[in-house]
Enzyme design. Sequence first.
Site, PDB file in Angstrom:
ATOM      1  N   ASP A  15      73.295 -39.063  -3.736  1.00  0.00           N
ATOM      2  CA  ASP A  15      72.982 -39.606  -2.412  1.00  0.00           C
ATOM      3  C   ASP A  15      71.632 -40.312  -2.385  1.00  0.00           C
ATOM      4  O   ASP A  15      70.773 -40.027  -1.539  1.00  0.00           O
ATOM      5  CB  ASP A  15      72.988 -38.496  -1.353  1.00  0.00           C
ATOM      6  CG  ASP A  15      74.229 -37.622  -1.424  1.00  0.00           C
ATOM      7  OD1 ASP A  15      75.312 -38.157  -1.708  1.00  0.00           O
ATOM      8  OD2 ASP A  15      74.112 -36.405  -1.199  1.00  0.00           O
ATOM      9  N   GLU A 196      80.577 -42.753   5.866  1.00  0.00           N
ATOM     10  CA  GLU A 196      79.375 -41.918   5.899  1.00  0.00           C
ATOM     11  C   GLU A 196      78.226 -42.700   5.276  1.00  0.00           C
ATOM     12  O   GLU A 196      78.351 -43.869   4.942  1.00  0.00           O
ATOM     13  CB  GLU A 196      79.624 -40.604   5.137  1.00  0.00           C
ATOM     14  CG  GLU A 196      80.055 -40.829   3.696  1.00  0.00           C
ATOM     15  CD  GLU A 196      80.468 -39.556   2.964  1.00  0.00           C
ATOM     16  OE1 GLU A 196      80.095 -38.467   3.402  1.00  0.00           O
ATOM     17  OE2 GLU A 196      81.165 -39.679   1.941  1.00  0.00           O
TER      18      GLU A 196
END
Length: 539
Positions: A15, A196
């Site tokens: 991420d 997302e």
Amino acid sequence: MTHFRNPILRGFNPDPSILRVDEDIYLATSTFEWFPGVQIHHSRDLVNWRLAARPLTRASQLDMRGDPDSCGVWAPDLSYADGRFWLVYTDVKRFGQSTLDGSTGVTLRDFHNYLVSADRIDGAWSDPVYLNSSGFDPALFHDDDGRSWLLNMLWDHRPNKPRFAGIVAQEFDRAQGALVGERHPIFTGTDRGFTEGPHVYKRDGWYHLLVAEGGTSWGHAVVMARSRNLLGPYEVHPDGAVLTSHGRRDGPLARAGHGDLVELADGTPWLVYLCGRPLPDLERCPLGRETALQPMRWGEDGWLRTMAGDAEPDLSPPRPDLPAAPWNEPVWNGDFTPGELPQDLQWLRSPEPEKLFSLSARPGFLRLYGRETVGSLFSQALVARRQQHFRYTATTRLEFDPIDYQQAAGLICYYNSTKFHYLHISRDEGRRVLQLMSAWPDDRRFRMSIVATDLPDGPIELKAELIMAELRFHWRAAGDDAWQDGSDILDASILSDEASLPGLPNFTGAFVGVACQDVAGLGTPADFAFFRYEGLDPD
């Protein structure tokens, strides 16, 4: 042309959020249940990186005791405004239960989003400001009109609704340190689903929205859309995915997705993204989700694309047009000295490390105080480092005198509470013994066997040898030359996201380290003289 080799951050660094401040480039990644929270690396050339900070260091910022496996800190976002660094992150307290399609029934989850700030990347970070709990993957966008906006994905727990309900935006007042005004839905995503990881960039009057889609597995992708207005409506990139591994389950870089964009001083764009490197023929990535780097270009039509235009991640891209700036920092030799825990190491969940271990109780040793069972979600004395190689050896020497079978200490290869291999000293029927305990994900059962009985008095050395998916343990009395078998060949591929029962979160990576338990509650200590890790992958 000089090339470098992906990934740039190896072993469980997912991420990525990237930021450039003048000549300095910073990259933040998720740490999930491992403490301290968030890793921030620093570079001057996008290729050579050093760990500069783990900013969430105290209980007021982060307390993950009780957080389920693969919860805790998700998808931090790093930005810069008003001469300060701003970090937003999610602390996931409950993952809930899901059906395979993720859409039927009620799925309740708790995603708490927070913000901290600091005037130096390695300085003292503030206590957190609570933002919201409407979804995860928060990110701050600082517009050129002086206003800031918080974006996050929206979670819909209702029956028969898509769980991933799109991206929302709400203004954040930096002076007040609070969200203001209404929340606006700005993008519902594409047919790939699982929208997302939002980030916004402004260029030539366009707001470019970058999101992750397809789920963080084989179908992962980086998708973009743009609008003349921050709040939309957004048109989707004509090529579909900007970067993806196209569902490939082998090859050097699979699972490519969840990216962030940085622009160098000369205007060239570079994309950081997460990826996985599967073991041959096994479709399992024990090194977890790693961070890689991709050169990009802005097309004549104003859309972002890879240099080749095919959305394929590049294993060996050209080096950025910056002078190489390798860090000449000493590598930790595995010995323990009083002070802070060596940077290679982390522990699980607790913001009170003094209750788990000490480097000063016996100078020259790491003392672990026996706490709850291995795999506990609350107070676990387990200190470990990321596996960053497909081949490695890890060794330690410990002094430990258990009272009975309720005390144990040793060397552990760990993914989470349901997946690990643990060679440890304990006591059985009055004898000091060496035992092997394994947790396998297929049936959620633990297996334990005695490896050696009547261990000699004094220190014992333990070793783990890994070659791809095959793990073997060894042991010897300190001072002996020959190693003795501590296990048969064990399946190390279970220490991966992919080796999981349906519905369980698995988003981290394999670690190797040392642990100590005392379920009698006496805190019986184990002293470790060193912990050495040697990566053996070929260049």
